[in-house]
Scaffold this active site. Structure first.
Site, PDB file in Angstrom:
ATOM      1  N   LYS A 129      -4.261   1.741  -8.232  1.00 26.24           N
ATOM      2  CA  LYS A 129      -3.484   2.322  -7.126  1.00 26.24           C
ATOM      3  C   LYS A 129      -3.146   3.746  -7.487  1.00 26.24           C
ATOM      4  O   LYS A 129      -3.060   4.085  -8.672  1.00 26.24           O
ATOM      5  CB  LYS A 129      -2.181   1.533  -6.924  1.00 26.24           C
ATOM      6  CG  LYS A 129      -1.544   1.722  -5.569  1.00 26.24           C
ATOM      7  CD  LYS A 129      -2.168   0.781  -4.545  1.00 26.24           C
ATOM      8  CE  LYS A 129      -1.662   0.996  -3.158  1.00 26.24           C
ATOM      9  NZ  LYS A 129      -2.106  -0.086  -2.260  1.00 26.24           N
ATOM     10  N   ASP A 169      -3.226   3.947   2.111  1.00 22.64           N
ATOM     11  CA  ASP A 169      -2.021   3.123   2.029  1.00 22.64           C
ATOM     12  C   ASP A 169      -0.989   3.901   2.859  1.00 22.64           C
ATOM     13  O   ASP A 169      -1.366   4.706   3.722  1.00 22.64           O
ATOM     14  CB  ASP A 169      -1.573   2.927   0.568  1.00 22.64           C
ATOM     15  CG  ASP A 169      -0.538   1.804   0.411  1.00 22.64           C
ATOM     16  OD1 ASP A 169      -0.924   0.630   0.370  1.00 22.64           O
ATOM     17  OD2 ASP A 169       0.680   2.108   0.349  1.00 22.64           O
TER      18      ASP A 169
HETATM   19  P1  NDP Z   1       1.426   3.599   7.349  1.00 25.15           P
HETATM   20  O1  NDP Z   1       1.760   4.856   6.676  1.00 25.15           O
HETATM   21  O2  NDP Z   1       0.334   3.576   8.368  1.00 25.15           O
HETATM   22  O3  NDP Z   1       2.725   2.993   8.060  1.00 25.15           O
HETATM   23  C1  NDP Z   1       3.872   2.733   7.319  1.00 25.15           C
HETATM   24  C2  NDP Z   1       4.946   2.208   8.258  1.00 25.15           C
HETATM   25  O4  NDP Z   1       6.017   1.695   7.485  1.00 25.15           O
HETATM   26  C3  NDP Z   1       5.554   3.284   9.138  1.00 25.15           C
HETATM   27  O5  NDP Z   1       5.996   2.690  10.328  1.00 25.15           O
HETATM   28  C4  NDP Z   1       6.708   3.780   8.295  1.00 25.15           C
HETATM   29  O6  NDP Z   1       7.752   4.378   9.049  1.00 25.15           O
HETATM   30  C5  NDP Z   1       7.185   2.499   7.661  1.00 25.15           C
HETATM   31  N1  NDP Z   1       7.786   2.799   6.358  1.00 25.15           N
HETATM   32  C6  NDP Z   1       7.153   3.300   5.279  1.00 25.15           C
HETATM   33  N2  NDP Z   1       8.000   3.495   4.256  1.00 25.15           N
HETATM   34  C7  NDP Z   1       9.197   3.100   4.724  1.00 25.15           C
HETATM   35  C8  NDP Z   1      10.471   3.043   4.134  1.00 25.15           C
HETATM   36  N3  NDP Z   1      10.687   3.437   2.855  1.00 25.15           N
HETATM   37  N4  NDP Z   1      11.476   2.572   4.887  1.00 25.15           N
HETATM   38  C9  NDP Z   1      11.264   2.166   6.178  1.00 25.15           C
HETATM   39  N5  NDP Z   1      10.069   2.207   6.775  1.00 25.15           N
HETATM   40  C10 NDP Z   1       9.059   2.655   6.060  1.00 25.15           C
HETATM   41  O7  NDP Z   1       1.125   2.556   6.178  1.00 25.15           O
HETATM   42  P2  NDP Z   1       0.342   1.173   6.233  1.00 25.15           P
HETATM   43  O8  NDP Z   1       0.543   0.502   7.538  1.00 25.15           O
HETATM   44  O9  NDP Z   1      -1.028   1.412   5.747  1.00 25.15           O
HETATM   45  O10 NDP Z   1       1.091   0.354   5.083  1.00 25.15           O
HETATM   46  C11 NDP Z   1       2.211  -0.490   5.356  1.00 25.15           C
HETATM   47  C12 NDP Z   1       2.353  -1.491   4.228  1.00 25.15           C
HETATM   48  O11 NDP Z   1       1.162  -2.290   4.145  1.00 25.15           O
HETATM   49  C13 NDP Z   1       2.546  -0.891   2.835  1.00 25.15           C
HETATM   50  O12 NDP Z   1       3.358  -1.764   2.078  1.00 25.15           O
HETATM   51  C14 NDP Z   1       1.141  -0.919   2.247  1.00 25.15           C
HETATM   52  O13 NDP Z   1       1.167  -0.929   0.851  1.00 25.15           O
HETATM   53  C15 NDP Z   1       0.644  -2.240   2.818  1.00 25.15           C
HETATM   54  N6  NDP Z   1      -0.796  -2.422   2.865  1.00 25.15           N
HETATM   55  C16 NDP Z   1      -1.604  -1.523   3.485  1.00 25.15           C
HETATM   56  C17 NDP Z   1      -2.960  -1.747   3.556  1.00 25.15           C
HETATM   57  C18 NDP Z   1      -3.876  -0.838   4.278  1.00 25.15           C
HETATM   58  O14 NDP Z   1      -5.064  -1.149   4.355  1.00 25.15           O
HETATM   59  N7  NDP Z   1      -3.420   0.267   4.843  1.00 25.15           N
HETATM   60  C19 NDP Z   1      -3.570  -2.929   2.926  1.00 25.15           C
HETATM   61  C20 NDP Z   1      -2.619  -3.859   2.377  1.00 25.15           C
HETATM   62  C21 NDP Z   1      -1.296  -3.593   2.347  1.00 25.15           C
HETATM   63  P3  NDP Z   1       7.930   5.981   9.014  1.00 25.15           P
HETATM   64  O15 NDP Z   1       6.785   6.496   9.823  1.00 25.15           O
HETATM   65  O16 NDP Z   1       9.273   6.228   9.613  1.00 25.15           O
HETATM   66  O17 NDP Z   1       7.854   6.384   7.560  1.00 25.15           O
HETATM   67  O1  2IT Z   2      -2.669  -2.499  -0.620  1.00 27.09           O
HETATM   68  C1  2IT Z   2      -3.870  -2.516  -0.312  1.00 27.09           C
HETATM   69  O2  2IT Z   2      -4.570  -3.512  -0.482  1.00 27.09           O
HETATM   70  C2  2IT Z   2      -4.441  -1.308   0.287  1.00 27.09           C
HETATM   71  N1  2IT Z   2      -3.713  -0.347   0.507  1.00 27.09           N
HETATM   72  C3  2IT Z   2      -5.914  -1.253   0.599  1.00 27.09           C
HETATM   73  C4  2IT Z   2      -6.704  -0.912  -0.634  1.00 27.09           C
HETATM   74  C5  2IT Z   2      -8.174  -0.657  -0.401  1.00 27.09           C
HETATM   75  O3  2IT Z   2      -8.804  -0.247  -1.389  1.00 27.09           O
HETATM   76  O4  2IT Z   2      -8.693  -0.857   0.690  1.00 27.09           O
END
Ligand code: NDP
Ligand code: 2IT
Length: 449
Positions: A129, A169
């Site tokens: 990561k 992420d």
């Molecule tokens: P994005 O940046 O697209 O969206 C993040 C969302 O979460 C936004 O709505 C943001 O609000 C909110 N958020 C982030 N940090 C905070 C915080 N500290 N407090 C409150 N709200 C928060 O990210 P993703 O959708 O990609 O990721 C969301 C989660 O999913 C994370 O935990 C990530 O690790 C996990 N994840 C992502 C994957 C992927 O493929 N993208 C795969 C597996 C897991 P705001 O805009 O106000 O910051």
């Molecule tokens: O938390 C996760 O699994 C991710 N942000 C996606 C990682 C990836 O390599 O697609």
């Protein structure tokens, strides 16, 4: 906290001592250790080979300066990270997070979880990561581009399609992956499609990668319900977040006939009794990069915005926390249980605190741990790598079909592993143990490295 065996308790003490101030890493490591006691009893050779001691120590940790110039000409300095945690099963694989809260402990917790998640996919990927404390909010495209170029100027020497393959992420989506790939290509003078995933679908990205994490979590939830003789159709769903994972969780839950009531961001949440209008939410959050209050304003009375507060106060059958770590605490879990929640599945990484997990499990709520439930994103990244290696691209339906099979397999693996270790229904133990067994077997075969 669940008690550890004396051997694992002293290892945990050692983790605390050697990784001071890294609360999220301690939490993630503790959760896995709590599942491993019975495995080490059954497989004493794992203990002899000090597999767990080696697993909690990253293979390599890179930290670097990221200087860049903002639009007003001011020099800015951020910190970049890449933790290459474990490559026993394949090249390091895992996302990059750009958020002001990022520090080494957060990247280590995410990298550690990624090892087991990636093992569960069965697709030959190690765990890593990275990211930065850069805050993309309010930055122009040009600033984000210059930041990404500076970040990649250092990071590129650690990457490679057979070495380490980042993706997105929090704060890193298609725009950032484009700028990062461009700079990697420019520095190395190579078209190395497999070095990053989540690319644009016109230049090596996989169909359905953007959708995969959210879709996968809903498919995992549907599997948990099916296992209990239930169905998603007609149920009320609460989603937190409004980013990549949240948007596509909403889309898939609706496609399967569920009614999604909520979405949120760091400013508060919206409740839409008519069901979230996902096209409007995408327009506001993905295209305009606006705040979630705008959704309620433009929904003309159908939705209300609640500043701050807890989205988990809204009564729902299914909760899909999809924003960030530790966003659903013990109080929120008690509220959800009081309101009759049937299943909680982690779209985000570690969004449910350990005490909240316990509340849910003791109440008999189906619980999907992120390592299993949100593995669809990284699994589809591995499918992107496979397409890149073969210089082919699959259509949306084919990738979605593969994703559905993978999520079903992961669910079955969790169930069977939990059964085998005498903790039926405990997907946390199932995911941790099944992921561990795969990595441990490879590490044992590969010697003390
Ligand atoms: P994005 O940046 O697209 O969206 C993040 C969302 O979460 C936004 O709505 C943001 O609000 C909110 N958020 C982030 N940090 C905070 C915080 N500290 N407090 C409150 N709200 C928060 O990210 P993703 O959708 O990609 O990721 C969301 C989660 O999913 C994370 O935990 C990530 O690790 C996990 N994840 C992502 C994957 C992927 O493929 N993208 C795969 C597996 C897991 P705001 O805009 O106000 O910051
Ligand atoms: O938390 C996760 O699994 C991710 N942000 C996606 C990682 C990836 O390599 O697609």
């Amino acid at each position: 906290m669940t008690a550890l065996t004396p051997q694992l308790e002293s290892l945990y003490d050692e983790i605390l001592r050697r990784n001071p101030g890294e609360a999220e890493f301690h939490q993630a490591a503790r959760e896995v250790l709590e599942s491993l006691g019975p495995v080490l009893v059954a497989r004493p050779e794992y203990a002899t080979a000090k597999l767990v001691e080696r697993l909690v120590e990253p293979e390599r940790q890179v930290m670097f300066r990221v200087p860049w110039v903002d639009d007003s000409g001011t020099v800015r300095v951020n910190r970049g990270f890449r933790v290459e945690f474990n490559s026993a099963l394949g090249p390091y694989k895992g996302g990059l997070r750009f958020h002001p809260s990022v520090n080494l402990g957060i990247i280590k917790f995410l990298g550690f979880e990624q090892i087991f998640k990636n093992a569960l996919t069965g697709l030959g990927i190690g765990g890593g990561k990275g990211g930065s404390d850069f805050d993309p909010r309010g930055r122009s495209d040009a600033e984000v581009m210059r930041f990404c170029q500076s970040f990649m100027t250092e990071l590129h020497r650690h990457l490679g399609e057979h070495t380490d393959v980042p993706a997105g992420d929090i704060g890193v989506g298609g725009r950032e992956i484009g700028y990062l790939f461009g700079q990697y290509r420019r520095i190395t003078n190579r078209w190395e499609a497999g070095v990053l995933t989540g690319k644009g679908t016109g230049w090596g990205g996989s169909q359905a990668r953007a959708e995969a994490t959210g879709y996968g979590n809903v498919l995992f939830t549907a599997e948990m319900l099916r296992h209990r003789g239930q169905d998603l159709e007609g149920l009320q769903v609460g989603v937190s977040g409004s980013g990549n994972v949240a948007l596509y969780s909403i889309e898939k839950a609706q496609a399967l006939g569920a009614h999604v009531l909520t979405a949120s961001d760091s400013s508060g949440y919206v409740v839409d009794e008519k069901g979230i209008d996902v096209a409007l939410l995408k327009q506001i959050k993905e295209v305009e990069r606006g705040r979630i209050s705008a959704y309620a304003e433009r929904r003309g009375g159908a939705a209300r915005f609640v500043a701050g507060g807890s989205v988990w106060d809204v009564p729902v059958d299914i909760a899909l926390p999809s924003a960030t770590q530790n966003e659903l605490d013990e109080n929120a879990a008690l509220t959800l249980v009081r309101n009759g929640v049937k299943a909680v599945s982690e779209g985000a990484n570690m969004p449910v605190t350990p005490k909240a997990v316990r509340v849910l499990q003791e109440a008999g709520v189906a619980f999907g741990p992120g390592k299993a439930a949100n593995a669809g994103g990284v699994a589809t990244s591995a499918l992107e790598m496979r397409q890149n290696a073969g210089r082919v691209s699959w259509d949306f339906a084919q990738v979605e079909q593969e994703l559905a099979t993978i999520m079903r397999d992961i669910h079955r693996t969790c169930v069977e592993t939990a059964d085998r270790y005498g903790t039926p229904g405990d997907n946390v133990a199932g995911a941790n143990i099944a992921g561990f067994e795969r990595v441990a077997a490879a590490m044992l075969d590969q010697g003390v490295i």
